[in-house]
Design a protein around this motif. Sequence first.
Motif, mmCIF file in Angstrom:
data_model
loop_
_atom_site.group_PDB
_atom_site.id
_atom_site.type_symbol
_atom_site.label_atom_id
_atom_site.label_comp_id
_atom_site.label_asym_id
_atom_site.label_seq_id
_atom_site.Cartn_x
_atom_site.Cartn_y
_atom_site.Cartn_z
ATOM 1 N N UNK A 1 0.873 -1.174 0.000
ATOM 2 C CA UNK A 1 0.000 0.000 0.000
ATOM 3 C C UNK A 1 0.911 1.225 0.000
ATOM 4 N N UNK A 2 0.763 2.092 -0.983
ATOM 5 C CA UNK A 2 1.550 3.318 -1.066
ATOM 6 C C UNK A 2 0.554 4.479 -1.107
ATOM 7 N N UNK A 3 0.751 5.454 -0.214
ATOM 8 C CA UNK A 3 -0.214 6.543 -0.145
ATOM 9 C C UNK A 3 0.418 7.828 0.328
ATOM 10 N N UNK A 4 -0.099 8.962 -0.167
ATOM 11 C CA UNK A 4 0.360 10.232 0.372
ATOM 12 C C UNK A 4 -0.079 10.335 1.826
ATOM 13 N N UNK A 5 0.815 10.889 2.672
ATOM 14 C CA UNK A 5 0.509 10.919 4.109
ATOM 15 C C UNK A 5 0.897 12.254 4.725
ATOM 16 N N UNK A 6 0.070 12.668 5.659
ATOM 17 C CA UNK A 6 0.294 13.922 6.372
ATOM 18 C C UNK A 6 0.636 13.696 7.836
ATOM 19 N N UNK A 7 0.271 12.552 8.404
ATOM 20 C CA UNK A 7 0.612 12.238 9.787
ATOM 21 C C UNK A 7 0.439 10.733 10.020
ATOM 22 N N UNK A 8 1.074 10.235 11.046
ATOM 23 C CA UNK A 8 1.025 8.803 11.338
ATOM 24 C C UNK A 8 -0.338 8.348 11.848
ATOM 25 N N UNK A 9 -1.058 9.218 12.508
ATOM 26 C CA UNK A 9 -2.327 8.792 13.093
ATOM 27 C C UNK A 9 -3.359 8.406 12.039
ATOM 28 N N UNK A 10 -3.205 8.906 10.820
ATOM 29 C CA UNK A 10 -4.170 8.566 9.775
ATOM 30 C C UNK A 10 -3.839 7.255 9.070
ATOM 31 N N UNK A 11 -2.682 6.680 9.352
ATOM 32 C CA UNK A 11 -2.234 5.472 8.658
ATOM 33 C C UNK A 11 -2.800 4.213 9.293
ATOM 34 N N UNK A 12 -4.092 4.075 9.179
ATOM 35 C CA UNK A 12 -4.773 2.896 9.693
ATOM 36 C C UNK A 12 -5.870 2.499 8.704
#
Length: 150
Positions: free
Chosen positions: A95-106
Motif C-alpha cells: 500500500x503506497x499513499x500520500x501521508x500527512x501524519x502517522x495517526x491517519x495510517x490505519x
Amino acid sequence: MSTVFTKIIDGDIPGRFVWADDVCVAFSTIAPITDGHVLVVPREEVAQLTDAPDELVAHLSVVAKTVGAAQQAAWGAPRAALLVAGFEVAHLHLHVLPAWDESSLTFANARADVPGDELDAAAERLRTALRDAGHGAHVPAALGSAALAG
C-alpha cells in the motif's frame, strides 16, 4: 486459483492502473485511506512478503518509492507512506499513499464509499505526476489497462 489481484492484472476485473512493467503493476485501491492510495502488486502470485524472492521485494520497493514521490508531488504531501499487511488478499501487495501524519495510517480510515469518478480523477492525477517525473514508459496508456505503455 487466481487471486482477485491476478484477475485485475489480467483484465478480468476492471482496474485503475497507474504503473505497469514486466514485474509488477500499481493500481488504485477501491478503499483508499487517502486520495491517491495505490497498491503495488507483483504480476507473479506470491502469497506474502516473506515468501517473495529478495529481487522481487527490491523491485517492488523501488516502484513504491517512485510512486510515492509522484504522490508527494501530486498532493503536496510531506511523506509517502508504505504499508504491508496482506491479510485481505493472499497476493503480496504494498500500500503506497500520500501521508500527512502517522495517526491517519490505519485501515480503519479506509473509505469504501468513494465514487468511481473520484477514484478515476485521483488515478489520472497520479499518472500525470508519474509522466511529469519522467516515468511515462511505465504509465499505462489508458485507465483499465495493465499493458506496458508504448
